[in-house]
Structures are given as C-alpha cells and as structure tokens.
Design a protein around this motif. Structure first.
Motif, PDB file in Angstrom:
ATOM      1  N   LYS A 295       0.813  -1.224   0.000  1.00 46.17           N
ATOM      2  CA  LYS A 295       0.000   0.000   0.000  1.00 46.17           C
ATOM      3  C   LYS A 295       0.843   1.269   0.000  1.00 46.17           C
ATOM      4  O   LYS A 295       0.552   2.207  -0.740  1.00 46.17           O
ATOM      5  CB  LYS A 295      -0.965   0.012   1.196  1.00 46.17           C
ATOM      6  N   THR A 296       1.885   1.291   0.802  1.00 45.25           N
ATOM      7  CA  THR A 296       2.701   2.506   0.909  1.00 45.25           C
ATOM      8  C   THR A 296       3.562   2.715  -0.334  1.00 45.25           C
ATOM      9  O   THR A 296       3.538   3.807  -0.925  1.00 45.25           O
ATOM     10  CB  THR A 296       3.576   2.459   2.183  1.00 45.25           C
ATOM     11  N   THR A 297       4.300   1.708  -0.754  1.00 44.86           N
ATOM     12  CA  THR A 297       5.193   1.899  -1.903  1.00 44.86           C
ATOM     13  C   THR A 297       4.407   2.134  -3.188  1.00 44.86           C
ATOM     14  O   THR A 297       4.741   3.017  -3.975  1.00 44.86           O
ATOM     15  CB  THR A 297       6.146   0.701  -2.081  1.00 44.86           C
ATOM     16  N   ILE A 298       3.349   1.376  -3.392  1.00 43.93           N
ATOM     17  CA  ILE A 298       2.518   1.559  -4.586  1.00 43.93           C
ATOM     18  C   ILE A 298       1.789   2.895  -4.501  1.00 43.93           C
ATOM     19  O   ILE A 298       1.687   3.629  -5.492  1.00 43.93           O
ATOM     20  CB  ILE A 298       1.537   0.382  -4.754  1.00 43.93           C
ATOM     21  N   GLY A 299       1.310   3.238  -3.312  1.00 43.78           N
ATOM     22  CA  GLY A 299       0.603   4.509  -3.134  1.00 43.78           C
ATOM     23  C   GLY A 299       1.476   5.708  -3.464  1.00 43.78           C
ATOM     24  O   GLY A 299       1.031   6.657  -4.116  1.00 43.78           O
ATOM     25  N   LYS A 300       2.716   5.685  -3.016  1.00 47.25           N
ATOM     26  CA  LYS A 300       3.641   6.790  -3.325  1.00 47.25           C
ATOM     27  C   LYS A 300       3.892   6.883  -4.819  1.00 47.25           C
ATOM     28  O   LYS A 300       3.981   7.985  -5.382  1.00 47.25           O
ATOM     29  CB  LYS A 300       4.951   6.614  -2.556  1.00 47.25           C
ATOM     30  N   ASN A 301       3.991   5.736  -5.477  1.00 42.77           N
ATOM     31  CA  ASN A 301       4.196   5.711  -6.924  1.00 42.77           C
ATOM     32  C   ASN A 301       2.997   6.328  -7.650  1.00 42.77           C
ATOM     33  O   ASN A 301       3.160   7.150  -8.555  1.00 42.77           O
ATOM     34  CB  ASN A 301       4.438   4.265  -7.376  1.00 42.77           C
TER      35      ASN A 301
ATOM     36  N   THR B 142      -1.382  13.982  -3.483  1.00 43.03           N
ATOM     37  CA  THR B 142      -0.708  13.942  -2.193  1.00 43.03           C
ATOM     38  C   THR B 142      -0.881  12.549  -1.599  1.00 43.03           C
ATOM     39  O   THR B 142      -1.993  12.030  -1.565  1.00 43.03           O
ATOM     40  CB  THR B 142      -1.314  14.985  -1.232  1.00 43.03           C
ATOM     41  N   PHE B 143       0.219  11.957  -1.144  1.00 40.15           N
ATOM     42  CA  PHE B 143       0.166  10.646  -0.505  1.00 40.15           C
ATOM     43  C   PHE B 143       0.002  10.821   0.995  1.00 40.15           C
ATOM     44  O   PHE B 143       0.710  11.623   1.614  1.00 40.15           O
ATOM     45  CB  PHE B 143       1.449   9.855  -0.793  1.00 40.15           C
ATOM     46  N   VAL B 144      -0.936  10.078   1.586  1.00 39.84           N
ATOM     47  CA  VAL B 144      -1.085  10.054   3.043  1.00 39.84           C
ATOM     48  C   VAL B 144      -1.214   8.602   3.506  1.00 39.84           C
ATOM     49  O   VAL B 144      -1.828   7.783   2.845  1.00 39.84           O
ATOM     50  CB  VAL B 144      -2.293  10.885   3.553  1.00 39.84           C
ATOM     51  N   ASP B 145      -0.606   8.329   4.649  1.00 36.57           N
ATOM     52  CA  ASP B 145      -0.644   7.000   5.250  1.00 36.57           C
ATOM     53  C   ASP B 145      -1.391   7.142   6.571  1.00 36.57           C
ATOM     54  O   ASP B 145      -0.954   7.896   7.447  1.00 36.57           O
ATOM     55  CB  ASP B 145       0.788   6.511   5.462  1.00 36.57           C
TER      56      ASP B 145
ATOM     57  N   LEU C 261      -5.930  12.864  -3.275  1.00 42.27           N
ATOM     58  CA  LEU C 261      -5.150  12.124  -2.289  1.00 42.27           C
ATOM     59  C   LEU C 261      -5.018  10.670  -2.725  1.00 42.27           C
ATOM     60  O   LEU C 261      -5.934  10.100  -3.320  1.00 42.27           O
ATOM     61  CB  LEU C 261      -5.831  12.134  -0.916  1.00 42.27           C
ATOM     62  N   VAL C 262      -3.892  10.079  -2.399  1.00 40.18           N
ATOM     63  CA  VAL C 262      -3.738   8.630  -2.428  1.00 40.18           C
ATOM     64  C   VAL C 262      -3.567   8.255  -0.962  1.00 40.18           C
ATOM     65  O   VAL C 262      -2.635   8.722  -0.295  1.00 40.18           O
ATOM     66  CB  VAL C 262      -2.529   8.170  -3.255  1.00 40.18           C
ATOM     67  N   ILE C 263      -4.493   7.447  -0.450  1.00 40.31           N
ATOM     68  CA  ILE C 263      -4.537   7.122   0.971  1.00 40.31           C
ATOM     69  C   ILE C 263      -4.184   5.655   1.174  1.00 40.31           C
ATOM     70  O   ILE C 263      -4.861   4.768   0.653  1.00 40.31           O
ATOM     71  CB  ILE C 263      -5.939   7.411   1.559  1.00 40.31           C
ATOM     72  N   SER C 264      -3.121   5.426   1.932  1.00 44.45           N
ATOM     73  CA  SER C 264      -2.733   4.077   2.323  1.00 44.45           C
ATOM     74  C   SER C 264      -3.329   3.815   3.701  1.00 44.45           C
ATOM     75  O   SER C 264      -3.068   4.560   4.646  1.00 44.45           O
ATOM     76  CB  SER C 264      -1.205   3.977   2.382  1.00 44.45           C
ATOM     77  N   THR C 265      -4.141   2.781   3.812  1.00 46.25           N
ATOM     78  CA  THR C 265      -4.820   2.489   5.073  1.00 46.25           C
ATOM     79  C   THR C 265      -4.082   1.426   5.869  1.00 46.25           C
ATOM     80  O   THR C 265      -3.311   0.636   5.306  1.00 46.25           O
ATOM     81  CB  THR C 265      -6.248   1.976   4.819  1.00 46.25           C
ATOM     82  N   GLY C 266      -4.339   1.390   7.163  1.00 45.17           N
ATOM     83  CA  GLY C 266      -3.862   0.287   7.980  1.00 45.17           C
ATOM     84  C   GLY C 266      -4.581  -0.991   7.557  1.00 45.17           C
ATOM     85  O   GLY C 266      -5.723  -0.946   7.099  1.00 45.17           O
TER      86      GLY C 266
END
Length: 171
Positions: free
Chosen positions: A14-20, A28-31, A75-80
C-alpha cells in the motif's frame, strides 16, 4: 471525491505503490498509520501495548471521519491493514474515493514482512500461520469494500501502480 484509497493486508504494498501512484498523478500521498502516530505522538506498537487493538481501531475511525469532513481531493490514501474490517470504516472509505484492494498471497506477505518488528500483530510464534488465518477472515471484507481488486503477487510496484491508475480511470 477523486481520491484513491489502498486497502489490503500489511505488506501488500500500500505505501510503496501509493507513493508511486501519487507521484504519477501529482496527488498527495497520506498514510493513515503515520497520521495516527503523528497525532498520538507514539508508535503503533506503543498504542497497542498501552491501550490495545480496540482503542487503535477507534483512532482509525476518528481519523477517517476527519478526512471525510475535510473533503480533500487528489489524495492517495494508504490504510492500515485492519481499517476496513469495521463496516463503518468501509462506508467512510467509500465516501472518500475509489477503494482499491491490493490482494497478496500469505507467502508474498510473509516474504515482505518477516523481518519487520514494527508489526504488532505478527509478534507471535508462527507469523506465517497468523497471516493465513487473518487473511482468511479479512479477504472477504477487503473484497466487499473495494471498487477494484488488483492481484499484486509477482507485480513490480510500478506495474501495480499503472494497473490501479488505469482501472480507476474506468470507474
């Protein structure tokens, strides 16, 4: 809203793909985990140890309500990984944008997280078994809450990001 929300089990990318994705789209990327750590001024491990998983899940819901209320776009949001388990959270996520489930096998996940000691739910005797058990419960929930399902097994993060962008454009 035109946000892209990435869900899935820990270690699915989620995080690496989301940042891409965010970089490609100028979003904007948010985790959400990072946002909770910042708000609480302590790590997720510390939150789990002091207050337990239920309190952490309450923090996730409160954060989703904040994000929904601000009505931010792009936003691209990476969720828990556990965030979509709650029905209320799935509804909030859907209200925020296009929900994408990054589907990964237990082996893929284990290979990615086996050396990560910051994952409180995997600090157990048999993490591979724990991953399989948790995925068996969570996978139907992830799929039910998603607009798009992308199988990330064997994909490079750039390939997965491109597929997500293409599929979200069609929604």
């Amino acid at each position: 809203m035109d946000n892209i929300i990435l869900t899935g089990y820990m270690g699915c990318g989620k995080t690496t793909i989301g940042k891409n994705i965010a970089k490609r789209l100028g979003y904007t990327f948010v985790d959400t985990d990072e946002m909770i750590v910042e708000q609480q001024q302590r790590s997720i491990n510390e939150i789990f140890a002091a207050e337990g998983e239920a309190a952490f899940r309450e923090m996730e819901t409160a954060l989703l309500k904040q994000l929904t209320d601000t009505k931010r776009n792009h936003l691209v949001i990476s969720t828990g990984g556990g965030m979509p388990v709650r029905e209320e959270n799935r509804q909030l996520l859907s209200a925020l944008g296009k929900v994408v489930y990054l589907k990964a096998s237990p082996k893929t996940i284990f290979d990615r997280v086996k050396d990560d000691t910051t994952r409180p739910l995997l600090q157990c005797e048999n993490p591979m078994q724990r991953i399989g058990e948790m995925l068996a419960v969570r996978e139907p929930v992830y799929e039910a809450g998603a607009s798009v399902v992308v199988d990330v097994n064997g994909l490079r993060q750039s390939e997965a990001a491109g597929e997500i962008i293409d599929r979200c454009k069609m929604l």
